[in-house]
Scaffold this motif. Structure first.
Motif, PDB file in Angstrom:
ATOM      1  N   LEU A  57      -9.123 -92.680  75.474  1.00 47.12           N
ATOM      2  CA  LEU A  57      -9.466 -93.471  76.648  1.00 47.12           C
ATOM      3  C   LEU A  57      -9.884 -92.548  77.782  1.00 47.12           C
ATOM      4  O   LEU A  57      -9.113 -91.683  78.192  1.00 47.12           O
ATOM      5  CB  LEU A  57      -8.270 -94.321  77.109  1.00 47.12           C
ATOM      6  CG  LEU A  57      -7.720 -95.338  76.123  1.00 47.12           C
ATOM      7  CD1 LEU A  57      -6.487 -96.010  76.704  1.00 47.12           C
ATOM      8  CD2 LEU A  57      -8.764 -96.367  75.784  1.00 47.12           C
ATOM      9  N   THR A  59     -10.486 -92.804  81.430  1.00 44.66           N
ATOM     10  CA  THR A  59     -10.264 -93.747  82.524  1.00 44.66           C
ATOM     11  C   THR A  59     -10.321 -93.048  83.872  1.00 44.66           C
ATOM     12  O   THR A  59     -10.298 -91.818  83.948  1.00 44.66           O
ATOM     13  CB  THR A  59      -8.899 -94.441  82.373  1.00 44.66           C
ATOM     14  OG1 THR A  59      -7.878 -93.447  82.381  1.00 44.66           O
ATOM     15  CG2 THR A  59      -8.824 -95.221  81.078  1.00 44.66           C
ATOM     16  N   ARG A  60     -10.377 -93.835  84.928  1.00 45.17           N
ATOM     17  CA  ARG A  60     -10.468 -93.298  86.285  1.00 45.17           C
ATOM     18  C   ARG A  60      -9.131 -92.800  86.824  1.00 45.17           C
ATOM     19  O   ARG A  60      -9.081 -91.949  87.689  1.00 45.17           O
ATOM     20  CB  ARG A  60     -11.011 -94.360  87.236  1.00 45.17           C
ATOM     21  CG  ARG A  60     -12.335 -94.858  86.794  1.00 45.17           C
ATOM     22  CD  ARG A  60     -13.098 -95.510  87.903  1.00 45.17           C
ATOM     23  NE  ARG A  60     -14.420 -95.836  87.430  1.00 45.17           N
ATOM     24  CZ  ARG A  60     -15.394 -94.971  87.249  1.00 45.17           C
ATOM     25  NH1 ARG A  60     -15.192 -93.723  87.520  1.00 45.17           N
ATOM     26  NH2 ARG A  60     -16.556 -95.346  86.791  1.00 45.17           N
ATOM     27  N   LYS A  61      -8.033 -93.372  86.331  1.00 46.39           N
ATOM     28  CA  LYS A  61      -6.707 -92.978  86.804  1.00 46.39           C
ATOM     29  C   LYS A  61      -5.958 -92.307  85.662  1.00 46.39           C
ATOM     30  O   LYS A  61      -6.050 -92.740  84.507  1.00 46.39           O
ATOM     31  CB  LYS A  61      -5.925 -94.202  87.276  1.00 46.39           C
ATOM     32  CG  LYS A  61      -6.516 -94.836  88.519  1.00 46.39           C
ATOM     33  CD  LYS A  61      -5.687 -96.011  88.956  1.00 46.39           C
ATOM     34  CE  LYS A  61      -6.303 -96.654  90.184  1.00 46.39           C
ATOM     35  NZ  LYS A  61      -5.563 -97.847  90.594  1.00 46.39           N
ATOM     36  N   ARG A  64      -0.910 -93.652  81.329  1.00 43.14           N
ATOM     37  CA  ARG A  64      -1.095 -94.733  80.363  1.00 43.14           C
ATOM     38  C   ARG A  64      -1.511 -96.015  81.067  1.00 43.14           C
ATOM     39  O   ARG A  64      -1.203 -96.238  82.228  1.00 43.14           O
ATOM     40  CB  ARG A  64       0.196 -94.972  79.593  1.00 43.14           C
ATOM     41  CG  ARG A  64       0.608 -93.759  78.763  1.00 43.14           C
ATOM     42  CD  ARG A  64       1.800 -94.064  77.944  1.00 43.14           C
ATOM     43  NE  ARG A  64       1.358 -94.911  76.836  1.00 43.14           N
ATOM     44  CZ  ARG A  64       2.166 -95.385  75.926  1.00 43.14           C
ATOM     45  NH1 ARG A  64       3.441 -95.123  75.969  1.00 43.14           N
ATOM     46  NH2 ARG A  64       1.701 -96.133  74.952  1.00 43.14           N
ATOM     47  N   LEU A  65      -2.168 -96.852  80.331  1.00 44.43           N
ATOM     48  CA  LEU A  65      -2.582 -98.160  80.824  1.00 44.43           C
ATOM     49  C   LEU A  65      -1.359 -99.076  80.856  1.00 44.43           C
ATOM     50  O   LEU A  65      -0.658 -99.197  79.860  1.00 44.43           O
ATOM     51  CB  LEU A  65      -3.647 -98.730  79.900  1.00 44.43           C
ATOM     52  CG  LEU A  65      -4.320-100.018  80.308  1.00 44.43           C
ATOM     53  CD1 LEU A  65      -5.120 -99.802  81.589  1.00 44.43           C
ATOM     54  CD2 LEU A  65      -5.239-100.496  79.207  1.00 44.43           C
ATOM     55  N   LYS A  69      -2.680-104.967  81.580  1.00 39.75           N
ATOM     56  CA  LYS A  69      -3.835-104.582  82.391  1.00 39.75           C
ATOM     57  C   LYS A  69      -5.023-104.380  81.471  1.00 39.75           C
ATOM     58  O   LYS A  69      -4.901-103.832  80.402  1.00 39.75           O
ATOM     59  CB  LYS A  69      -3.525-103.286  83.131  1.00 39.75           C
ATOM     60  CG  LYS A  69      -4.679-102.676  83.882  1.00 39.75           C
ATOM     61  CD  LYS A  69      -4.461-102.797  85.356  1.00 39.75           C
ATOM     62  CE  LYS A  69      -5.451-102.004  86.175  1.00 39.75           C
ATOM     63  NZ  LYS A  69      -6.810-102.383  86.069  1.00 39.75           N
ATOM     64  N   LEU A  71      -9.257-103.171  81.080  1.00 42.26           N
ATOM     65  CA  LEU A  71     -10.293-102.302  81.625  1.00 42.26           C
ATOM     66  C   LEU A  71     -11.650-102.801  81.159  1.00 42.26           C
ATOM     67  O   LEU A  71     -11.780-103.324  80.051  1.00 42.26           O
ATOM     68  CB  LEU A  71     -10.108-100.862  81.134  1.00 42.26           C
ATOM     69  CG  LEU A  71      -8.876-100.105  81.607  1.00 42.26           C
ATOM     70  CD1 LEU A  71      -8.800 -98.749  80.912  1.00 42.26           C
ATOM     71  CD2 LEU A  71      -8.921 -99.919  83.105  1.00 42.26           C
ATOM     72  N   GLY A  73     -15.453-101.591  80.217  1.00 33.98           N
ATOM     73  CA  GLY A  73     -16.143-100.366  79.847  1.00 33.98           C
ATOM     74  C   GLY A  73     -16.795-100.513  78.491  1.00 33.98           C
ATOM     75  O   GLY A  73     -17.110-101.613  78.060  1.00 33.98           O
ATOM     76  N   GLU A  87     -14.332 -96.002  80.608  1.00 30.98           N
ATOM     77  CA  GLU A  87     -14.221 -97.040  81.637  1.00 30.98           C
ATOM     78  C   GLU A  87     -15.510 -97.095  82.440  1.00 30.98           C
ATOM     79  O   GLU A  87     -16.088 -96.067  82.780  1.00 30.98           O
ATOM     80  CB  GLU A  87     -13.033 -96.744  82.558  1.00 30.98           C
ATOM     81  CG  GLU A  87     -12.767 -97.841  83.558  1.00 30.98           C
ATOM     82  CD  GLU A  87     -11.539 -97.573  84.400  1.00 30.98           C
ATOM     83  OE1 GLU A  87     -11.212 -98.447  85.209  1.00 30.98           O
ATOM     84  OE2 GLU A  87     -10.917 -96.508  84.260  1.00 30.98           O
TER      85      GLU A  87
END
Length: 153
Positions: A57, A59-61, A64-65, A69, A71, A73, A87
């Motif tokens: 993954l 991701t921007r942050k 872990r997701l 939540k 995303l 992408g 993402e």
């Protein structure tokens, strides 16, 4: 008359407690139902379960997701058992021509070249609509707004 939000006929929240459900659980319950939308959606879905895959993954942050939540992408199948999710860009919204005055009857926007563009708001015109009164009020509001804006320059 009061509305009963804690109806005994329809359970709310998770089965263990009355907490909110995660969206995946809500969607799963909905599409398991017999509504025409759920049936049509199920007919067009082809569930695939990939076992023992490596999923990366991007991701921007960091971290872990969180559970529940989602995303947006793109998911790419990189190899035999390798997948990468990237993402998407966050949706950036901005006002192309910012509103510099918002009155009861008139809005004024400033375009990129600095010009002012007034526009009238919608009004309900009925049989007893006073055209002269409306025109006077709009003229006064427009005059006041433009005087304030021209002095600010």
């Amino acid at each position: 008359m009061k509305k009963d939000f804690n109806s005994k006929n329809r359970p709310s929240g998770s089965k263990k407690t009355n907490e909110p459900k995660v969206i995946g659980e809500v969607m799963k319950e909905y599409f398991a139902g017999n509504s025409s939308l759920a049936v049509a959606y199920r007919d067009r879905l082809h569930p695939n379960t990939e076992l023992c895959v490596d999923l990366k993954l991007l991701t921007r942050k960091p971290g872990r997701l969180p559970v529940g939540k989602g995303l947006s992408g793109a998911l790419t199948h990189d190899g035999e058992q390798e997948y990468t999710f990237v993402e998407g860009q966050p949706k950036v919204t901005y006002r192309r021509y910012p509103m510099v005055f918002s009155g009861f009857y008139v809005n004024i926007h400033r375009h990129d070249d600095g010009t002012l563009h007034p526009s009238l708001k919608r009004v309900a015109v009925t049989e007893d609509f006073d055209i002269e009164g409306y025109a006077k009020v709009v003229a006064l509001e427009l005059n006041r707004a433009l005087n304030d804006l021209v002095k600010k320059k």
